[in-house]
Scaffold this active site. Structure first.
Site, PDB file in Angstrom:
ATOM      1  N   ARG A  12      36.030  25.894  20.791  1.00 32.56           N
ATOM      2  CA  ARG A  12      35.186  25.424  21.913  1.00 32.56           C
ATOM      3  C   ARG A  12      34.530  26.615  22.595  1.00 32.56           C
ATOM      4  O   ARG A  12      35.018  27.744  22.505  1.00 32.56           O
ATOM      5  CB  ARG A  12      36.049  24.718  22.975  1.00 32.56           C
ATOM      6  N   ALA A  83      40.959  33.245  23.746  1.00 31.74           N
ATOM      7  CA  ALA A  83      41.557  32.148  24.519  1.00 31.74           C
ATOM      8  C   ALA A  83      41.781  32.579  25.963  1.00 31.74           C
ATOM      9  O   ALA A  83      42.290  33.675  26.214  1.00 31.74           O
ATOM     10  CB  ALA A  83      42.887  31.722  23.893  1.00 31.74           C
ATOM     11  N   GLY A  84      41.396  31.730  26.881  1.00 29.34           N
ATOM     12  CA  GLY A  84      41.596  32.085  28.287  1.00 29.34           C
ATOM     13  C   GLY A  84      41.523  30.843  29.156  1.00 29.34           C
ATOM     14  O   GLY A  84      40.894  29.843  28.794  1.00 29.34           O
ATOM     15  N   ASP A  88      42.339  28.629  39.544  1.00 29.87           N
ATOM     16  CA  ASP A  88      41.844  29.289  40.755  1.00 29.87           C
ATOM     17  C   ASP A  88      42.487  28.737  42.031  1.00 29.87           C
ATOM     18  O   ASP A  88      42.675  27.528  42.180  1.00 29.87           O
ATOM     19  CB  ASP A  88      40.325  29.107  40.874  1.00 29.87           C
ATOM     20  N   GLN A 141      37.431  38.723  41.937  1.00 31.18           N
ATOM     21  CA  GLN A 141      36.717  37.523  42.393  1.00 31.18           C
ATOM     22  C   GLN A 141      37.595  36.725  43.337  1.00 31.18           C
ATOM     23  O   GLN A 141      38.789  36.524  43.061  1.00 31.18           O
ATOM     24  CB  GLN A 141      36.313  36.668  41.179  1.00 31.18           C
ATOM     25  N   GLN A 144      40.668  34.309  42.553  1.00 30.25           N
ATOM     26  CA  GLN A 144      41.056  34.587  41.162  1.00 30.25           C
ATOM     27  C   GLN A 144      41.942  35.828  41.070  1.00 30.25           C
ATOM     28  O   GLN A 144      41.760  36.653  40.170  1.00 30.25           O
ATOM     29  CB  GLN A 144      39.809  34.768  40.283  1.00 30.25           C
ATOM     30  N   TYR A 147      43.519  35.521  37.643  1.00 26.52           N
ATOM     31  CA  TYR A 147      42.555  35.695  36.532  1.00 26.52           C
ATOM     32  C   TYR A 147      42.033  37.132  36.500  1.00 26.52           C
ATOM     33  O   TYR A 147      41.988  37.766  35.436  1.00 26.52           O
ATOM     34  CB  TYR A 147      41.409  34.701  36.728  1.00 26.52           C
ATOM     35  N   LYS A 151      42.550  39.780  33.410  1.00 25.47           N
ATOM     36  CA  LYS A 151      41.405  40.306  32.660  1.00 25.47           C
ATOM     37  C   LYS A 151      41.282  41.828  32.822  1.00 25.47           C
ATOM     38  O   LYS A 151      40.849  42.522  31.902  1.00 25.47           O
ATOM     39  CB  LYS A 151      40.112  39.602  33.106  1.00 25.47           C
ATOM     40  N   GLY A 178      29.575  38.016  31.710  1.00 25.97           N
ATOM     41  CA  GLY A 178      29.325  37.475  33.046  1.00 25.97           C
ATOM     42  C   GLY A 178      29.454  35.964  32.940  1.00 25.97           C
ATOM     43  O   GLY A 178      30.242  35.454  32.131  1.00 25.97           O
TER      44      GLY A 178
HETATM   45  N1  NAP Z   1      32.555  30.962  30.456  1.00 29.63           N
HETATM   46  C1  NAP Z   1      32.379  32.070  31.135  1.00 29.63           C
HETATM   47  O1  NAP Z   1      31.446  32.198  31.942  1.00 29.63           O
HETATM   48  C2  NAP Z   1      33.287  33.249  30.925  1.00 29.63           C
HETATM   49  C3  NAP Z   1      32.987  34.426  31.599  1.00 29.63           C
HETATM   50  C4  NAP Z   1      33.777  35.537  31.412  1.00 29.63           C
HETATM   51  C5  NAP Z   1      34.846  35.461  30.544  1.00 29.63           C
HETATM   52  N2  NAP Z   1      35.130  34.298  29.899  1.00 29.63           N
HETATM   53  C6  NAP Z   1      36.268  34.289  29.003  1.00 29.63           C
HETATM   54  O2  NAP Z   1      35.821  33.894  27.715  1.00 29.63           O
HETATM   55  C7  NAP Z   1      36.873  33.200  27.050  1.00 29.63           C
HETATM   56  C8  NAP Z   1      36.355  31.833  26.588  1.00 29.63           C
HETATM   57  O3  NAP Z   1      35.918  31.111  27.720  1.00 29.63           O
HETATM   58  P1  NAP Z   1      35.197  29.690  27.600  1.00 29.63           P
HETATM   59  O4  NAP Z   1      34.355  29.554  28.799  1.00 29.63           O
HETATM   60  O5  NAP Z   1      34.600  29.530  26.255  1.00 29.63           O
HETATM   61  O6  NAP Z   1      36.463  28.726  27.769  1.00 29.63           O
HETATM   62  P2  NAP Z   1      36.637  27.190  27.434  1.00 29.63           P
HETATM   63  O7  NAP Z   1      35.320  26.550  27.126  1.00 29.63           O
HETATM   64  O8  NAP Z   1      37.473  26.628  28.525  1.00 29.63           O
HETATM   65  O9  NAP Z   1      37.500  27.236  26.074  1.00 29.63           O
HETATM   66  C9  NAP Z   1      38.738  27.876  26.103  1.00 29.63           C
HETATM   67  C10 NAP Z   1      39.339  27.899  24.719  1.00 29.63           C
HETATM   68  O10 NAP Z   1      40.601  28.577  24.795  1.00 29.63           O
HETATM   69  C11 NAP Z   1      41.594  27.758  24.234  1.00 29.63           C
HETATM   70  N3  NAP Z   1      42.871  27.996  24.878  1.00 29.63           N
HETATM   71  C12 NAP Z   1      43.215  27.891  26.185  1.00 29.63           C
HETATM   72  N4  NAP Z   1      44.520  28.197  26.357  1.00 29.63           N
HETATM   73  C13 NAP Z   1      45.006  28.509  25.122  1.00 29.63           C
HETATM   74  C14 NAP Z   1      46.281  28.864  24.629  1.00 29.63           C
HETATM   75  N5  NAP Z   1      47.338  29.001  25.438  1.00 29.63           N
HETATM   76  N6  NAP Z   1      46.426  29.082  23.296  1.00 29.63           N
HETATM   77  C15 NAP Z   1      45.381  28.959  22.445  1.00 29.63           C
HETATM   78  N7  NAP Z   1      44.138  28.622  22.864  1.00 29.63           N
HETATM   79  C16 NAP Z   1      43.964  28.382  24.186  1.00 29.63           C
HETATM   80  C17 NAP Z   1      41.114  26.337  24.433  1.00 29.63           C
HETATM   81  O11 NAP Z   1      41.773  25.486  23.491  1.00 29.63           O
HETATM   82  P3  NAP Z   1      41.595  23.872  23.579  1.00 29.63           P
HETATM   83  O12 NAP Z   1      40.210  23.591  23.021  1.00 29.63           O
HETATM   84  O13 NAP Z   1      42.673  23.345  22.716  1.00 29.63           O
HETATM   85  O14 NAP Z   1      41.715  23.501  25.017  1.00 29.63           O
HETATM   86  C18 NAP Z   1      39.628  26.509  24.183  1.00 29.63           C
HETATM   87  O15 NAP Z   1      39.374  26.495  22.789  1.00 29.63           O
HETATM   88  C19 NAP Z   1      38.034  33.113  28.033  1.00 29.63           C
HETATM   89  O16 NAP Z   1      38.941  34.155  27.797  1.00 29.63           O
HETATM   90  C20 NAP Z   1      37.358  33.311  29.376  1.00 29.63           C
HETATM   91  O17 NAP Z   1      38.249  33.822  30.331  1.00 29.63           O
HETATM   92  C21 NAP Z   1      34.371  33.183  30.081  1.00 29.63           C
END
Ligand code: NAP
Length: 240
Positions: A12, A83-84, A88, A141, A144, A147, A151, A178
């Protein structure tokens, strides 16, 4: 030579774009996920990328899951720790559970995935460990503390391990996105999202593909001189 990559949270959001980007670049790719079976099966059907379910927060599950992936696809050369989660809350309302869940997934999860793969990468004299940190690990943030701490911890991990991997031709790098248009960000109320976009000099959210392209570059042979680095991809919102 076809290299093998695993992307945690790879079915995802940003992780899905990374999995697809690596596949297009010629890698054998496995996507790990935690619990959203429906999204994972849809992703698998659409992309042909195999999916593997376990929690990165569980060390033993990582060891077992990685054994299965390597039995199916061969030794893993590229690990993308993507994975993250967020939980919050302003600090005075943050529960120990909210703290623990985020640290267990976003920080310990990176240890749990990297540690079982490390010796294999050392023996084969090649490896790429790429961790998706966050702009909020760089600048902090509101609401957070958990978080941002997790990070920022990922960045310390990256810099330390880069020093250990260098002689074995293993690079260890981080990317700090970002705000990217994924479920995580789209779940934020629209008003808050508008105020976020107002703080981004390029005037828009980032795309998951823009992070995937950074990963594909760092995974490549051509990026072999880059280690211990952090790539900021944030539309100009924060400079380190
Ligand atoms: N979106 C942003 O703006 C943003 C900005 C900065 C950093 N990030 C970082 O980028 C990464 C991806 O973010 P995203 O926005 O794409 O997140 P997302 O759409 O919420 O997707 C998170 C993914 O991580 C998986 N996951 C969560 N907990 C897990 C665990 N314990 N073991 C294995 N998989 C796990 C979820 O699995 P399921 O599908 O099974 O739920 C999902 O596939 C994260 O580390 C996030 O902190 C995101």
């Amino acid at each position: 030579m076809t290299r093998t990559a695993i992307v945690t949270g790879g079915s995802r959001g940003i992780g899905a774009a990374i999995s697809v980007g690596l596949k297009k670049a010629g890698y054998n790719v496995a996507a790990n996920y935690a619990g959203n079976d429906e999204a994972a099966q849809k992703f698998k059907a659409e992309t042909g990328i195999p999916v593997f379910k376990w929690s990165v927060a569980d060390y033993d599950a990582c060891v077992e899951g990685l054994k299965q992936v390597e039995a199916d696809l061969g030794p893993i050369d590229v690990l993308v720790n993507n994975a993250g989660i967020t939980r919050d809350a302003p600090f005075h309302k943050m529960t120990p559970q909210q703290w623990k869940e985020v640290i267990d997934t976003n920080l310990s999860g990176v240890f749990n995935m990297t540690h079982p793969l490390w010796n294999g990468m050392r023996e084969r004299k090649f490896g790429r460990v790429i961790t998706i940190s966050s702009i909020n690990g760089q600048k902090g943030q509101f609401a957070q503390a958990n978080y941002s701490a997790s990070k920022a911890g990922d960045l310390g991990f990256t810099k330390a391990l880069a020093q250990e991997g260098a002689r074995a031709n293993i690079t260890v790098n981080a990317i700090c996105p970002g705000y990217i248009a994924t479920d995580m960000v789209m779940a934020v109320p629209e008003k808050v999202r508008e105020s976020i976009v107002a703080q981004i000099p390029v005037g828009r959210l980032g795309e998951a593909d823009e992070i995937a392209r950074c990963v594909v570059f760092l995974a490549s042979e051509e990026a072999g001189f880059i280690t211990g680095s952090t790539i900021s991809a944030n539309g100009g919102q924060f400079f380190v």
